[in-house]
Design a protein around this motif. Structure first.
Motif, PDB file in Angstrom:
ATOM      1  N   ASP A  94       0.699  -1.227   0.061  1.00 47.32           N
ATOM      2  CA  ASP A  94      -0.066  -0.088   0.092  1.00 47.32           C
ATOM      3  C   ASP A  94       0.777   1.404  -0.185  1.00 47.32           C
ATOM      4  OD1 ASP A  94      -2.421  -1.317  -0.255  1.00 47.32           O
ATOM      5  OD2 ASP A  94      -2.989  -0.994   1.996  1.00 47.32           O
ATOM      6  N   LYS A  95       1.755   1.254   0.895  1.00 43.26           N
ATOM      7  CA  LYS A  95       2.765   2.435   0.918  1.00 43.26           C
ATOM      8  C   LYS A  95       3.597   2.557  -0.299  1.00 43.26           C
ATOM      9  CE  LYS A  95       5.802   4.300   4.248  1.00 43.26           C
ATOM     10  NZ  LYS A  95       6.591   4.139   5.427  1.00 43.26           N
ATOM     11  N   ILE A  96       3.913   1.497  -0.864  1.00 42.71           N
ATOM     12  CA  ILE A  96       4.920   1.566  -2.023  1.00 42.71           C
ATOM     13  C   ILE A  96       3.693   2.168  -3.336  1.00 42.71           C
ATOM     14  CG2 ILE A  96       5.741   0.183  -4.178  1.00 42.71           C
ATOM     15  CD1 ILE A  96       6.749  -1.761  -1.908  1.00 42.71           C
ATOM     16  N   LYS A  97       2.575   1.778  -3.447  1.00 39.52           N
ATOM     17  CA  LYS A  97       1.613   2.337  -4.251  1.00 39.52           C
ATOM     18  C   LYS A  97       1.367   3.615  -4.257  1.00 39.52           C
ATOM     19  CE  LYS A  97      -1.116  -1.996  -4.532  1.00 39.52           C
ATOM     20  NZ  LYS A  97      -2.249  -2.767  -4.173  1.00 39.52           N
ATOM     21  N   ILE A  98       1.473   4.163  -3.026  1.00 43.60           N
ATOM     22  CA  ILE A  98       1.133   5.633  -2.811  1.00 43.60           C
ATOM     23  C   ILE A  98       2.241   6.627  -3.097  1.00 43.60           C
ATOM     24  CG2 ILE A  98       0.882   7.356  -0.848  1.00 43.60           C
ATOM     25  CD1 ILE A  98      -1.711   5.588  -1.630  1.00 43.60           C
ATOM     26  N   GLN A  99       3.504   5.835  -2.892  1.00 45.17           N
ATOM     27  CA  GLN A  99       4.719   6.664  -3.205  1.00 45.17           C
ATOM     28  C   GLN A  99       4.789   6.785  -4.721  1.00 45.17           C
ATOM     29  OE1 GLN A  99       8.110   5.852  -1.265  1.00 45.17           O
ATOM     30  NE2 GLN A  99       9.553   6.488  -2.550  1.00 45.17           N
ATOM     31  N   ARG A 100       4.294   5.634  -5.473  1.00 45.45           N
ATOM     32  CA  ARG A 100       4.324   5.627  -6.890  1.00 45.45           C
ATOM     33  C   ARG A 100       3.355   6.914  -7.593  1.00 45.45           C
ATOM     34  NH1 ARG A 100       3.472  -0.213  -7.376  1.00 45.45           N
ATOM     35  NH2 ARG A 100       5.620  -1.176  -7.544  1.00 45.45           N
ATOM     36  N   VAL A 101       2.153   6.834  -6.659  1.00 42.44           N
ATOM     37  CA  VAL A 101       1.237   7.662  -7.190  1.00 42.44           C
ATOM     38  C   VAL A 101       1.767   9.285  -7.177  1.00 42.44           C
ATOM     39  CG1 VAL A 101      -1.165   8.819  -7.073  1.00 42.44           C
ATOM     40  CG2 VAL A 101      -0.755   6.264  -6.678  1.00 42.44           C
ATOM     41  N   LEU A 102       2.355   9.186  -5.938  1.00 43.92           N
ATOM     42  CA  LEU A 102       3.034  10.717  -5.830  1.00 43.92           C
ATOM     43  C   LEU A 102       4.118  10.940  -6.769  1.00 43.92           C
ATOM     44  CD1 LEU A 102       3.537  10.706  -1.789  1.00 43.92           C
ATOM     45  CD2 LEU A 102       1.798  12.067  -3.282  1.00 43.92           C
ATOM     46  N   SER A 103       4.920  10.049  -7.082  1.00 44.05           N
ATOM     47  CA  SER A 103       6.136  10.118  -8.037  1.00 44.05           C
ATOM     48  C   SER A 103       5.573  10.637  -9.330  1.00 44.05           C
ATOM     49  CB  SER A 103       7.055   9.080  -8.179  1.00 44.05           C
ATOM     50  OG  SER A 103       6.095   7.883  -8.603  1.00 44.05           O
ATOM     51  N   GLN A 104       4.249  10.048  -9.640  1.00 50.64           N
ATOM     52  CA  GLN A 104       3.616  10.203 -11.115  1.00 50.64           C
ATOM     53  C   GLN A 104       2.981  11.609 -11.248  1.00 50.64           C
ATOM     54  OE1 GLN A 104       0.815   7.369 -12.325  1.00 50.64           O
ATOM     55  NE2 GLN A 104       0.538   8.300 -14.189  1.00 50.64           N
ATOM     56  N   PHE A 105       2.351  12.220 -10.019  1.00 57.07           N
ATOM     57  CA  PHE A 105       1.808  13.311 -10.227  1.00 57.07           C
ATOM     58  C   PHE A 105       2.189  14.465  -9.396  1.00 57.07           C
ATOM     59  CE2 PHE A 105      -1.266  10.110 -10.882  1.00 57.07           C
ATOM     60  CZ  PHE A 105      -1.959  10.386 -12.126  1.00 57.07           C
ATOM     61  N   VAL A 106       3.003  14.399  -8.389  1.00 59.31           N
ATOM     62  CA  VAL A 106       3.413  15.581  -7.478  1.00 59.31           C
ATOM     63  C   VAL A 106       4.815  16.254  -7.627  1.00 59.31           C
ATOM     64  CG1 VAL A 106       3.422  16.183  -4.802  1.00 59.31           C
ATOM     65  CG2 VAL A 106       1.643  14.621  -5.677  1.00 59.31           C
ATOM     66  N   LEU A 140       9.707  12.294  -1.763  1.00 58.46           N
ATOM     67  CA  LEU A 140       8.610  11.132  -2.114  1.00 58.46           C
ATOM     68  C   LEU A 140       8.660  10.195  -0.810  1.00 58.46           C
ATOM     69  CD1 LEU A 140       9.268  10.695  -5.917  1.00 58.46           C
ATOM     70  CD2 LEU A 140       7.325  12.043  -4.940  1.00 58.46           C
ATOM     71  N   GLN A 141       9.802   9.811  -0.458  1.00 56.05           N
ATOM     72  CA  GLN A 141       9.789   8.988   0.690  1.00 56.05           C
ATOM     73  C   GLN A 141       9.311   9.508   2.010  1.00 56.05           C
ATOM     74  OE1 GLN A 141      13.583   7.144   1.246  1.00 56.05           O
ATOM     75  NE2 GLN A 141      12.918   5.740   3.000  1.00 56.05           N
ATOM     76  N   THR A 142       9.780  10.681   2.052  1.00 57.56           N
ATOM     77  CA  THR A 142       9.210  11.354   3.705  1.00 57.56           C
ATOM     78  C   THR A 142       7.679  11.908   3.582  1.00 57.56           C
ATOM     79  OG1 THR A 142      10.393  13.385   2.718  1.00 57.56           O
ATOM     80  CG2 THR A 142      11.729  12.111   4.115  1.00 57.56           C
ATOM     81  N   LEU A 143       7.194  12.353   2.393  1.00 57.43           N
ATOM     82  CA  LEU A 143       6.000  12.648   2.248  1.00 57.43           C
ATOM     83  C   LEU A 143       5.272  11.632   2.189  1.00 57.43           C
ATOM     84  CD1 LEU A 143       3.858  14.780   1.595  1.00 57.43           C
ATOM     85  CD2 LEU A 143       4.279  14.495  -1.014  1.00 57.43           C
ATOM     86  N   THR A 144       5.526  10.381   1.531  1.00 62.66           N
ATOM     87  CA  THR A 144       4.490   9.307   1.716  1.00 62.66           C
ATOM     88  C   THR A 144       4.577   8.804   3.226  1.00 62.66           C
ATOM     89  OG1 THR A 144       5.177   8.255  -0.448  1.00 62.66           O
ATOM     90  CG2 THR A 144       4.386   6.702   0.899  1.00 62.66           C
ATOM     91  N   THR A 145       5.635   8.629   3.874  1.00 72.75           N
ATOM     92  CA  THR A 145       5.407   8.070   5.236  1.00 72.75           C
ATOM     93  C   THR A 145       4.831   9.083   6.255  1.00 72.75           C
ATOM     94  OG1 THR A 145       8.017   7.388   4.963  1.00 72.75           O
ATOM     95  CG2 THR A 145       7.205   7.866   7.225  1.00 72.75           C
ATOM     96  N   ARG A 146       4.797  10.315   5.960  1.00 79.59           N
ATOM     97  CA  ARG A 146       4.077  11.310   6.706  1.00 79.59           C
ATOM     98  C   ARG A 146       2.671  11.252   6.335  1.00 79.59           C
ATOM     99  NH1 ARG A 146       6.077  16.602   9.431  1.00 79.59           N
ATOM    100  NH2 ARG A 146       4.216  17.607  10.268  1.00 79.59           N
ATOM    101  N   ILE A 147       2.044  11.332   5.213  1.00 79.03           N
ATOM    102  CA  ILE A 147       0.661  11.241   5.132  1.00 79.03           C
ATOM    103  C   ILE A 147       0.206   9.750   5.446  1.00 79.03           C
ATOM    104  CG2 ILE A 147      -0.814  11.148   3.000  1.00 79.03           C
ATOM    105  CD1 ILE A 147       0.634  13.289   1.841  1.00 79.03           C
ATOM    106  N   TYR A 148       0.806   8.656   4.659  1.00 80.64           N
ATOM    107  CA  TYR A 148       0.451   7.334   5.213  1.00 80.64           C
ATOM    108  C   TYR A 148       0.380   7.079   6.624  1.00 80.64           C
ATOM    109  CZ  TYR A 148      -0.322   2.437   4.270  1.00 80.64           C
ATOM    110  OH  TYR A 148      -0.965   1.000   4.133  1.00 80.64           O
TER     111      TYR A 148
END
Length: 421
Positions: free
Chosen positions: A303-315, A359-367
């Motif tokens: 799940d966390k990996i998927k979220i980071q992928r989405v962030l890398s694509q759009f953000v 991307l890694q830290t943003l994913t960690t904080r939001i997730y």
């Protein structure tokens, strides 16, 4: 107005006021507006009240003179007459109420060893001068129609001894749950108690610069926005309950999570099929493919990996950083934050040093925050998430965290529309 506030805060030393000047650019040039913020109201000392009209000063004076104790969660107060709370109709029944009843609805019940009376009456807080109206208009960031035709609930009989505030509000919540649920089921009359957190003014921060509306016709480019994402975004803007608002923004991010996993597996399989030695080492490549599928199907790991992928694509790092800087909250996100739950919930700082760290830290904080809110059941396994506690301090922290979630959501909506066009 400033002299009146100085006089008021001198007379009531628990009140403190602060003067703030803001500059705005308008079509007529730069203008300066002066605001006054009051803190120290009895019962909610951290509540920040914005005063910008003479009538607000009068309301503040009446509340201070009354010596009432504001409730920290329910919108209301307690005094010698009992506890006064405001509620709103779940469905607009106010016209039916006027036709059927002029006098307040009186309810009697036993709570523990005490005889409790509950009185419910319709009131118009936008017109009537009353203490409950003063409290509502001071606390609320909403005006006009939202405060019209509210219902005042008075609870008497809990006793004159000085309750600890938490204990008193727990008693009131239990009584209202019983009475209002029975009224709803039996008579179809649904009331929802108003809450301070839903009504309170947002803590001041520098606003995002806005251009004035043009007087000339606009020429816009059509963008095919996703209706589902816009529904989540609009729902987030409408809702008052902050944990739900955060989840609405997170749903926009989550919308592409499974698609990102599907895309990752598809690309991996395509690369394998394109290998020049696939025909000779097919078993090796099949085993690798199985490992990829197994990894992507492992829910807690992926799940966390998927979220980071989405962030890398759009953000975009620069766009997020710029937006947070405009709102004057960049420093907040560049440091660790801790929420006081059953155990301390640490939200790691977001790094803007590089795209990968961002991307890694943003994913960690939001997730981490998402898991805490979703698994708010206090019996949930804390090794997987620390359940969120909706205390006033945590909600105020969450209000700031929502700013980065909403910015991420806006970039995803825009990016998804760009892909379509």
């Amino acid at each position: 107005m400033e002299d009146e506030l100085k006089e008021l805060t001198t007379a009531y030393d628990h009140l403190k006021f602060e003067k703030v000047e803001r500059n705005f650019v308008t079509s007529e040039g730069e203008e300066t507006y002066v605001y006054y913020y009051i803190k120290g109201l009895r019962g909610i000392p951290d509540l920040q009240v914005q005063v910008f009209r003479e009538e607000d000063v009068s309301r503040l004076r009446r509340v201070a003179e009354a010596g009432c104790q504001l409730l920290s969660d329910l919108l209301g107060y307690r005094d010698d007459d009992g506890v006064q709370i405001l509620a709103r109709a779940e469905i607009p029944y106010s016209m039916r109420w006027e036709r059927e009843r002029v006098e307040p609805l009186e309810v009697q019940l036993s709570y523990g060893s005490k005889a409790i009376s509950v009185s419910i009456e319709l009131t118009d807080l936008s017109e009537e001068e009353s203490l409950i109206g003063d409290v509502a208009n001071l606390v609320s960031r909403r005006r006009g129609p939202y405060l019209r035709r509210a219902f005042k609930i008075t609870v008497r009989g809990l006793g004159a001894r000085r309750y600890l505030q938490d204990t008193l509000e727990q008693d009131i919540e239990a009584i209202l749950d019983s009475v209002l649920y029975d009224l709803d089921l039996t008579y179809g009359f649904g009331l929802l108690p108003m809450r301070v957190e839903a009504m309170r003014r947002i803590v001041r921060r520098r606003g995002r610069p806005r251009l004035p509306l043009p007087t000339e016709p606009l020429s816009l480019i059509f963008k095919e926005y996703s209706p589902e994402l816009l529904q989540y975004y609009r729902l987030a803007k409408r809702t008052d309950y902050l944990p739900f608002q955060f989840l609405c923004y997170f749903h926009i991010l989550e919308f592409f999570a499974d698609r990102s996993a599907f895309r990752a597996v598809t690309e991996a399989v395509r690369r394998m099929l394109a290998k020049h030695d696939f025909h000779a080492k097919s078993e090796k490549y099949v085993r690798e493919c199985v490992q990829i599928l197994r990894k992507e199907s492992d829910k807690h790991a992926s799940d966390k990996i998927k979220i980071q992928r989405v962030l890398s694509q759009f953000v975009s790092l620069e766009e997020v950083k710029g937006a947070l800087d405009e709102l004057d909250v960049l420093d907040h996100f560049e440091q660790d934050c801790v929420l006081d739950c059953a155990k301390p919930l640490k939200l790691a700082a977001v790094s803007f040093e590089s795209d990968s760290q961002f991307l890694q830290t943003l994913t960690t904080r939001i997730y981490a925050l998402r898991c805490s809110i979703v698994h708010s059941n206090p019996d949930f396994d804390e090794s997987k998430a620390i359940p969120f506690v909706a205390s006033p301090e945590n909600l105020e922290m969450l209000r700031t965290e929502i700013l980065i979630a909403s910015e991420v959501a806006r970039q995803i909506i825009a990016g998804a529309a760009a892909i379509k066009t």
